[in-house]
Write an enzyme that holds these catalytic residues in place. Structure first.
Site, mmCIF file in Angstrom:
data_model
loop_
_atom_site.group_PDB
_atom_site.id
_atom_site.type_symbol
_atom_site.label_atom_id
_atom_site.label_comp_id
_atom_site.label_asym_id
_atom_site.label_seq_id
_atom_site.Cartn_x
_atom_site.Cartn_y
_atom_site.Cartn_z
ATOM 1 N N CYS A 130 0.801 -1.227 0.000
ATOM 2 C CA CYS A 130 0.000 0.000 0.000
ATOM 3 C C CYS A 130 0.835 1.278 0.000
ATOM 4 C CB CYS A 130 -0.960 -0.018 1.189
ATOM 5 S SG CYS A 130 -2.084 -1.435 1.132
ATOM 6 N N LYS A 195 -8.899 -0.389 10.319
ATOM 7 C CA LYS A 195 -8.815 -1.408 9.264
ATOM 8 C C LYS A 195 -7.870 -2.496 9.721
ATOM 9 C CE LYS A 195 -7.531 -2.255 4.483
ATOM 10 N NZ LYS A 195 -7.244 -1.692 3.160
ATOM 11 N N LYS A 248 -13.419 -1.931 9.322
ATOM 12 C CA LYS A 248 -13.296 -2.911 8.250
ATOM 13 C C LYS A 248 -12.450 -4.068 8.704
ATOM 14 C CE LYS A 248 -11.283 -3.363 3.747
ATOM 15 N NZ LYS A 248 -10.351 -2.827 2.821
HETATM 16 C C1 PBG Z 1 -6.845 -1.596 -0.407
HETATM 17 C C2 PBG Z 1 -8.123 -2.224 0.003
HETATM 18 C C3 PBG Z 1 -8.385 -3.564 0.335
HETATM 19 C C4 PBG Z 1 -9.768 -3.666 0.535
HETATM 20 C C5 PBG Z 1 -10.282 -2.396 0.351
HETATM 21 N N1 PBG Z 1 -9.247 -1.513 0.039
HETATM 22 C C6 PBG Z 1 -7.517 -4.733 0.380
HETATM 23 C C7 PBG Z 1 -6.434 -4.861 1.346
HETATM 24 O O1 PBG Z 1 -6.252 -4.038 2.246
HETATM 25 O O2 PBG Z 1 -5.708 -5.830 1.180
HETATM 26 C C8 PBG Z 1 -10.512 -4.937 0.875
HETATM 27 C C9 PBG Z 1 -11.949 -4.940 0.527
HETATM 28 C C10 PBG Z 1 -12.617 -6.263 0.533
HETATM 29 O O3 PBG Z 1 -12.059 -7.307 0.933
HETATM 30 O O4 PBG Z 1 -13.777 -6.294 0.128
HETATM 31 N N2 PBG Z 1 -5.920 -1.367 0.569
#
Ligand code: PBG
Length: 327
Positions: A130, A195, A248
């Protein structure tokens, strides 16, 4: 008053009584539909692990937005799959990139639709992390300017809101400053505040082609057992200028949603992530679970926990069920 005077079953007896006493009411307005914009034309690549979802080229996204809008869904969350990836994710700010073009296409098709963009480098970097890599890990401060440039680029293209999902420290303040300096002080930030480094993102990484090539995201995403740390993340993001805070994934973290609801007055979004979606799809395909009931029950529980907005791949299907009042 105790049993036998009090009998809670009295008020559960008929569908009408149950309807009258329902405490949490799900509405299509609660939903945000994630969409995957890919380069090319007339491309509709099914995402295997997410039935009903596709990588869509920009020319097809207008119709998708119109369909969602007609179902009462007020917002979409855009992810991009660029043609070229490199070490620093330089295509993230391409004015002709899939997200930038998708924003314009969707706003042209449905001007009132709220178009939110995911701001992160992982879809644009060759290594899938990221941010910028230094000594085998993501370099926090070197990544901030890339994120701010990406956010500004999305807003220049017409995005109504940006949603940083990278989990770098200080990114909300950096993005707020950059937006304000560029004349976008009216654009809200929905921060992926709490998150977690979750196993439930698996199907999404197929969809966005963003699986890290080495290691994992545990040096920047949160450790699942932690709840006080989630509050620190949330309070920092509020102090830095977040307008909406997100939790999340959603279902394994309902306690976090509730805690934020109880301890702040912020609008809360919850991301019902890809793995939460695919689990229900897979079990329903096998005939092991009632799809629509499991879907509505999951979404209702997220709202009951305290979420004001739910980002969900079920948005269209759930809106249909709610409209037809078929449960
Ligand atoms: C990007 C991002 C991710 C998701 C949303 N934005 C993936 C991650 O962090 O690996 C996951 C969304 C989902 O699983 O529906 N950083």
């Amino acid at each position: 008053m105790e049993f036998p005077i009090t009998r809670l079953r009295r008020l559960r007896k008929t569908p009408t009584l149950r309807r009258m006493l329902r405490e949490t009411i799900l509405r299509p307005e609660d939903f945000i539909l994630p969409l995957f914009a890919i380069y090319g034309e007339n491309v509709k690549n099914p995402i295997k692990s997410m039935p009903g979802h596709y990588q869509l080229s920009v020319d097809l996204l207008g119709d998708e937005a119109r369909e969602a809008w007609a179902l009462g869904i007020p917002a979409v969350l855009l992810f991009g799959i660029p043609e070229v990836k490199d070490e620093t994710g330089s295509t993230a700010i391409d004015p002709e990139g899939p997200v930038q073009r998708a924003i314009k296409a969707i706003k042209a098709a449905v001007p009132e639709m709220v178009v939110i963009t995911d701001v992160c480098m992982c879809e644009y970097t060759s290594h899938g992390h990221c941010g910028i890599i230094k000594d085998g890990d993501v370099d926090n401060d070197a990544t901030l300017p890339l994120l701010t440039a990406e956010a500004v680029s999305h807003v220049e293209a017409g995005a109504d809101m940006v949603a940083p999902s990278d989990m770098m420290d200080g990114r909300i303040e950096a993005i707020r400053d950059a937006l304000d300096e560029n004349g976008y002080d009216h654009i809200p930030i929905m921060s992926y505040a709490a998150k977690y480094a979750s196993a439930f993102y698996g199907p999404f990484r197929d969809a966005a082609e963003s699986t890290p090539e080495f290691g994992d995201r545990r040096s920047y995403q949160m450790d699942p057992p932690n709840t006080d740390e989630a509050m620190r993340e949330v309070h920092l993001d509020i102090a830095e200028g977040a307008d909406i805070v997100m939790v999340k994934p959603a279902l394994p973290y309902l306690d976090i949603i509730r805690r934020i609801k109880d301890e702040t007055s912020m609008p809360i979004a919850a991301y019902n992530v890809s793995g939460e979606f695919s689990i229900i799809k897979a079990a329903a395909e096998k005939g092991w679970i009632d799809h629509d009931k499991a879907m509505i029950e999951s979404l209702t529980s997220i709202k009951r926990a305290g979420a004001d907005l739910i980002i969900t791949y079920f948005a269209k299907e759930a809106a249909k069920v709610l409209r037809e009042n078929s449960l």
